[in-house]
Design an enzyme around this catalytic site. Structure first.
Site, PDB file in Angstrom:
ATOM      1  N   ARG A 157       0.937  -1.308   0.024  1.00 14.63           N
ATOM      2  CA  ARG A 157      -0.029  -0.149   0.004  1.00 14.63           C
ATOM      3  C   ARG A 157       0.859   1.068  -0.001  1.00 14.63           C
ATOM      4  O   ARG A 157       0.454   2.234  -0.586  1.00 14.63           O
ATOM      5  CB  ARG A 157      -1.056   0.089   1.193  1.00 14.63           C
ATOM      6  CG  ARG A 157      -2.283  -0.671   1.019  1.00 14.63           C
ATOM      7  CD  ARG A 157      -1.963  -2.043   0.350  1.00 14.63           C
ATOM      8  NE  ARG A 157      -3.323  -2.989   0.251  1.00 14.63           N
ATOM      9  CZ  ARG A 157      -3.855  -3.493   1.230  1.00 14.63           C
ATOM     10  NH1 ARG A 157      -3.220  -3.748   2.438  1.00 14.63           N
ATOM     11  NH2 ARG A 157      -4.973  -4.364   1.072  1.00 14.63           N
ATOM     12  N   ASP A 186       0.351  -7.020  -2.779  1.00 16.93           N
ATOM     13  CA  ASP A 186      -1.231  -6.747  -2.650  1.00 16.93           C
ATOM     14  C   ASP A 186      -1.641  -5.928  -3.919  1.00 16.93           C
ATOM     15  O   ASP A 186      -1.001  -5.830  -4.971  1.00 16.93           O
ATOM     16  CB  ASP A 186      -1.297  -6.022  -1.350  1.00 16.93           C
ATOM     17  CG  ASP A 186      -2.610  -6.102  -0.651  1.00 16.93           C
ATOM     18  OD1 ASP A 186      -3.808  -6.253  -1.332  1.00 16.93           O
ATOM     19  OD2 ASP A 186      -2.785  -6.690   0.675  1.00 16.93           O
ATOM     20  N   HIS A 249      -6.538 -10.207  -3.324  1.00 20.69           N
ATOM     21  CA  HIS A 249      -5.429  -9.114  -3.310  1.00 20.69           C
ATOM     22  C   HIS A 249      -4.546  -8.999  -4.521  1.00 20.69           C
ATOM     23  O   HIS A 249      -3.356  -8.947  -4.137  1.00 20.69           O
ATOM     24  CB  HIS A 249      -4.861  -9.195  -2.054  1.00 20.69           C
ATOM     25  CG  HIS A 249      -5.866  -8.649  -0.767  1.00 20.69           C
ATOM     26  ND1 HIS A 249      -6.362  -7.049  -0.822  1.00 20.69           N
ATOM     27  CD2 HIS A 249      -6.398  -9.242   0.110  1.00 20.69           C
ATOM     28  CE1 HIS A 249      -7.240  -7.268   0.192  1.00 20.69           C
ATOM     29  NE2 HIS A 249      -7.294  -8.476   0.909  1.00 20.69           N
ATOM     30  N   GLU A 313      -9.558 -12.727   2.602  1.00 21.20           N
ATOM     31  CA  GLU A 313     -10.352 -11.980   1.783  1.00 21.20           C
ATOM     32  C   GLU A 313     -10.428 -12.047   0.373  1.00 21.20           C
ATOM     33  O   GLU A 313      -9.973 -11.106  -0.422  1.00 21.20           O
ATOM     34  CB  GLU A 313      -9.898 -10.562   2.192  1.00 21.20           C
ATOM     35  CG  GLU A 313      -9.846 -10.113   3.666  1.00 21.20           C
ATOM     36  CD  GLU A 313      -9.797  -8.505   3.803  1.00 21.20           C
ATOM     37  OE1 GLU A 313     -10.124  -7.860   4.815  1.00 21.20           O
ATOM     38  OE2 GLU A 313      -8.655  -7.989   3.244  1.00 21.20           O
ATOM     39  N   TRP A 379      -6.192 -13.560  12.475  1.00 22.19           N
ATOM     40  CA  TRP A 379      -6.360 -12.298  12.197  1.00 22.19           C
ATOM     41  C   TRP A 379      -7.610 -11.721  12.522  1.00 22.19           C
ATOM     42  O   TRP A 379      -8.051 -10.735  13.005  1.00 22.19           O
ATOM     43  CB  TRP A 379      -5.910 -11.619  11.180  1.00 22.19           C
ATOM     44  CG  TRP A 379      -6.666 -11.680   9.779  1.00 22.19           C
ATOM     45  CD1 TRP A 379      -6.784 -12.903   9.142  1.00 22.19           C
ATOM     46  CD2 TRP A 379      -7.570 -10.848   9.333  1.00 22.19           C
ATOM     47  NE1 TRP A 379      -7.845 -12.647   8.154  1.00 22.19           N
ATOM     48  CE2 TRP A 379      -8.258 -11.665   8.332  1.00 22.19           C
ATOM     49  CE3 TRP A 379      -8.020  -9.800   9.712  1.00 22.19           C
ATOM     50  CZ2 TRP A 379      -9.216 -10.959   7.375  1.00 22.19           C
ATOM     51  CZ3 TRP A 379      -8.848  -8.921   8.664  1.00 22.19           C
ATOM     52  CH2 TRP A 379      -9.474  -9.595   7.894  1.00 22.19           C
ATOM     53  N   TYR A 405      -3.271  -4.998  15.985  1.00 15.96           N
ATOM     54  CA  TYR A 405      -3.345  -4.292  14.688  1.00 15.96           C
ATOM     55  C   TYR A 405      -2.823  -2.637  15.086  1.00 15.96           C
ATOM     56  O   TYR A 405      -3.496  -1.989  15.609  1.00 15.96           O
ATOM     57  CB  TYR A 405      -4.786  -4.332  13.906  1.00 15.96           C
ATOM     58  CG  TYR A 405      -4.836  -5.498  12.846  1.00 15.96           C
ATOM     59  CD1 TYR A 405      -4.251  -6.644  13.362  1.00 15.96           C
ATOM     60  CD2 TYR A 405      -5.393  -5.280  11.713  1.00 15.96           C
ATOM     61  CE1 TYR A 405      -4.482  -7.706  12.387  1.00 15.96           C
ATOM     62  CE2 TYR A 405      -5.479  -6.262  10.919  1.00 15.96           C
ATOM     63  CZ  TYR A 405      -4.872  -7.481  11.172  1.00 15.96           C
ATOM     64  OH  TYR A 405      -5.052  -8.461  10.372  1.00 15.96           O
ATOM     65  N   ASP A 407      -2.241  -0.239  12.644  1.00 13.45           N
ATOM     66  CA  ASP A 407      -2.398   0.462  11.818  1.00 13.45           C
ATOM     67  C   ASP A 407      -3.804   1.177  12.404  1.00 13.45           C
ATOM     68  O   ASP A 407      -4.184   2.385  11.901  1.00 13.45           O
ATOM     69  CB  ASP A 407      -2.818   0.086  10.324  1.00 13.45           C
ATOM     70  CG  ASP A 407      -3.576  -1.049  10.457  1.00 13.45           C
ATOM     71  OD1 ASP A 407      -3.514  -1.989  11.431  1.00 13.45           O
ATOM     72  OD2 ASP A 407      -4.439  -1.299   9.418  1.00 13.45           O
ATOM     73  N   TRP A 453      -0.746  -2.402   8.464  1.00 12.35           N
ATOM     74  CA  TRP A 453      -1.289  -2.178   7.049  1.00 12.35           C
ATOM     75  C   TRP A 453      -0.847  -0.854   6.969  1.00 12.35           C
ATOM     76  O   TRP A 453      -1.039   0.158   8.007  1.00 12.35           O
ATOM     77  CB  TRP A 453      -2.735  -2.563   7.014  1.00 12.35           C
ATOM     78  CG  TRP A 453      -2.930  -3.875   7.419  1.00 12.35           C
ATOM     79  CD1 TRP A 453      -3.258  -4.402   8.456  1.00 12.35           C
ATOM     80  CD2 TRP A 453      -2.626  -5.121   6.598  1.00 12.35           C
ATOM     81  NE1 TRP A 453      -3.224  -6.093   8.659  1.00 12.35           N
ATOM     82  CE2 TRP A 453      -2.834  -6.257   7.321  1.00 12.35           C
ATOM     83  CE3 TRP A 453      -2.022  -5.257   5.217  1.00 12.35           C
ATOM     84  CZ2 TRP A 453      -2.883  -7.722   6.829  1.00 12.35           C
ATOM     85  CZ3 TRP A 453      -1.870  -6.552   5.104  1.00 12.35           C
ATOM     86  CH2 TRP A 453      -2.284  -7.834   5.571  1.00 12.35           C
ATOM     87  N   THR A 454      -0.554  -0.218   5.751  1.00 14.05           N
ATOM     88  CA  THR A 454      -0.108   0.839   5.501  1.00 14.05           C
ATOM     89  C   THR A 454      -0.839   2.045   4.376  1.00 14.05           C
ATOM     90  O   THR A 454      -0.293   2.673   3.719  1.00 14.05           O
ATOM     91  CB  THR A 454       1.305   0.793   4.799  1.00 14.05           C
ATOM     92  OG1 THR A 454       1.546   0.386   3.708  1.00 14.05           O
ATOM     93  CG2 THR A 454       2.329   0.228   6.129  1.00 14.05           C
ATOM     94  N   GLU A 455      -2.189   1.599   4.269  1.00 14.59           N
ATOM     95  CA  GLU A 455      -3.137   2.161   3.326  1.00 14.59           C
ATOM     96  C   GLU A 455      -2.914   3.709   3.671  1.00 14.59           C
ATOM     97  O   GLU A 455      -2.824   5.009   2.880  1.00 14.59           O
ATOM     98  CB  GLU A 455      -4.576   2.188   3.625  1.00 14.59           C
ATOM     99  CG  GLU A 455      -4.985   0.858   2.977  1.00 14.59           C
ATOM    100  CD  GLU A 455      -4.961  -0.356   4.084  1.00 14.59           C
ATOM    101  OE1 GLU A 455      -4.165  -0.317   5.121  1.00 14.59           O
ATOM    102  OE2 GLU A 455      -5.645  -1.497   3.901  1.00 14.59           O
TER     103      GLU A 455
END
Ligand code: ACM
Length: 519
Positions: A157, A186, A249, A313, A379, A405, A407, A453-455
């Protein structure tokens, strides 16, 4: 002397009277025994000197063999000890014995933290005046509670340069964390160069959204970058676990090679977050071959034991529009899409097992039966980890809503940065990997990891703010043979924050209070 100078808390500390003085420019002498390569041990000693220099201005001189009684710091290996165990004896000199190179590193980190107890104004100047570091004499006997003490970093991301990854590894290593789970693939970017599939990084590593001055955003790691990172991690007791996400993904991979996707679908590297329906066509033999080719290169690049296959997912509906899917299912007697999905993950896991490695997947890999050789990263909720453990899998317990988590926001406050949820420092302190796990399955819980996670995380300093001190607290739970957040755990963390400041860590300062909606 404070009992809490070493963080995570060691198994046993036996104080001795007095202080040892360590001069700047002291020798760190490495004795190579039991066939462990001297160059590797030397590199670990040098990694210690580099970190001690950054934190304190300490200059150590690494020698390959102790020759003189006067060498103040001596390192050696005892192959009879557990690999991650160490003994640190501070008397008239410093004697460190590690069960392996990793054990040595953990001892050196403990020693560095003791050196940090010299007040700032009494420390030698970087230029090297004769004043010394005063270290309290003691005997430390230590080993970790869990074998999997990790952190996952999403580099898809947002792309983090090698220098940022090394800084992250330094800070993980400073907490005796030992698994760097590197999320390399991803929807929004494929980040690993694969020579036989050049378009993965020519096309798949770049997206047009969040473009810089009209140029596409992106980047990727070369084989040389990977070698550099893997070696850097190994010096510091860390194994690198690459993740090649499949079959969901996968939009970036499919932008490069649409032939491995569902027939008739257009692809580009997405510029929006979320779950996309651009999934690998698991019923095509050429898709399977593609993944096997990628994994073969991954086996070559990453010497570690574990390979993460993602598996979370993944919408299955897109497969229904492809006549090839229905045909394949009829020919192979596959009753439904869930079974088709499970068959693919099982085949890819088996490919990893056949290479002598351990496959890992997010907990959705258990939605259909999968061989127990596959480890499971739970998770979604701890219950998925409990179910996986009961089914015979080894489990990394890292539930999103319960303390793992990072993020998520540190606090339920509009001014705090973060995405999707809230996870306070207190939430992390109260989390234990075996919570809710029946005792007969505790030995299947191999540990935990903090996932980032780095959105919405673009830069290294912001990453530090999200990671620490939450990752510090998790590291303490995973290493220390006590779980005392509501006792002295918080006091110990407060002392540790001053040490993080020596490393100029941009940590979240608080408040820490528990988030009412969690758990
Ligand atoms: C995940 O957070 N989707 C593993």
């Amino acid at each position: 002397m404070s009992e809490y100078m070493i963080y995570p808390y060691p198994k046993l500390i036996v104080p001795r009277p007095g202080m040892l003085s360590i001069k700047n420019g002291s020798t760190v002498a490495v004795d190579a025994i039991n066939g462990v390569a001297t160059d590797e041990l030397k590199a670990t000693a040098q990694a210690f000197c580099a970190l001690a220099h950054e934190a304190l201005g300490f200059r150590g001189e690494v020698k390959t063999r102790a020759e003189k009684d006067s060498d103040p710091i001596r390192l050696s290996i005892d192959g009879m000890m557990k690999a991650e165990a160490y003994r640190l004896d501070i008397d008239d000199r410093v004697t460190i014995i590690g069960g392996s190179r990793s054990g040595l590193w953990f001892a050196l980190v403990s020693f560095l933290q003791l050196m940090q107890s010299t007040p700032r104004h009494e420390r030698p100047a970087v230029a090297g005046e004769p004043r010394a570091f005063l270290v309290p004499k003691m005997n430390v006997i230590d080993e970790p509670r869990y074998k999997w003490r990790g952190s996952m970093l999403d580099c898809s991301r947002h792309f983090f340069p090698v220098a940022v990854i090394k800084r992250y590894l330094d800070l993980m290593a400073y907490h005796k964390l030992n698994v760097f789970h590197w999320h390399l693939v991803d929807d929004q970017g494929w980040r690993l160069e694969i020579p036989n599939y050049p378009k993965l990084t020519e096309i798949g590593a770049w997206r047009l959204g969040d473009s810089l001055n009209g140029r596409p955003y992106g980047g990727f790691y070369t084989a040389a970058d990977v070698g550099d990172i893997v070696a850097y991690a190994a010096c510091r007791g860390i194994t690198v676990v690459p993740e090649i996400e499949m079959p969901g993904h996968s939009a970036a991979a499919l932008a490069a090679y649409p032939e491995f996707g569902v027939a008739g679908v257009e692809h580009s590297v997405p510029t929006t977050w979320g779950i996309h329906d651009k999934v690998l066509a698991v019923y095509k033999s050429e898709t399977e071959q593609f993944i096997k080719d990628v994994l073969t290169e991954v086996f070559r690049l990453f010497p570690g034991k574990y390979i993460h296959l993602g598996g979370d997912e993944c919408p299955r509906e897109p497969w229904q529009s492809d006549p090839a899917c229905a045909r394949f299912m009829a020919e192979n007697d596959i009753p439904d899409l869930k079974t088709l999905h499970g068959r693919f993950m099982t085949r890819m896991s088996q490919f990893v097992v056949d290479a002598g490695k351990v496959p890992i997947g997010w907990d959705e890999v258990c939605d259909a039966p999968i061989p127990t050789e596959t480890w499971v990263a739970a998770w979604r909720r701890p219950e998925f980890g409990v179910a996986a453990a009961k089914a015979g899998h080894s489990v990394v317990m890292c539930p999103s809503r319960v303390g793992c988590y990072y993020d998520y926001k540190n606090l339920d406050d509009p001014s705090e940065p973060g995405n999707l949820g809230v996870c306070t420092v207190d939430d992390v302190g109260l989390f234990d990997p075996t919570d809710g796990v029946p005792s007969e399955f505790h030995d299947r819980i191999v540990g935990s990891q903090g996932n980032i996670w780095t959105e919405r995380i673009e830069f290294g300093r912001h990453l530090e703010y999200m990671a620490f001190p939450r990752l510090s607290v998790l590291a303490d739970t995973l290493w220390a043979n006590r779980h005392d957040w509501n006792g002295v755990g918080q006091t110990r963390l407060t002392g540790h924050l001053a040490k993080l400041a020596d490393l100029t860590v941009r940590y979240y300062p608080g408040p820490w209070e528990r988030h009412a909606d969690n758990g």
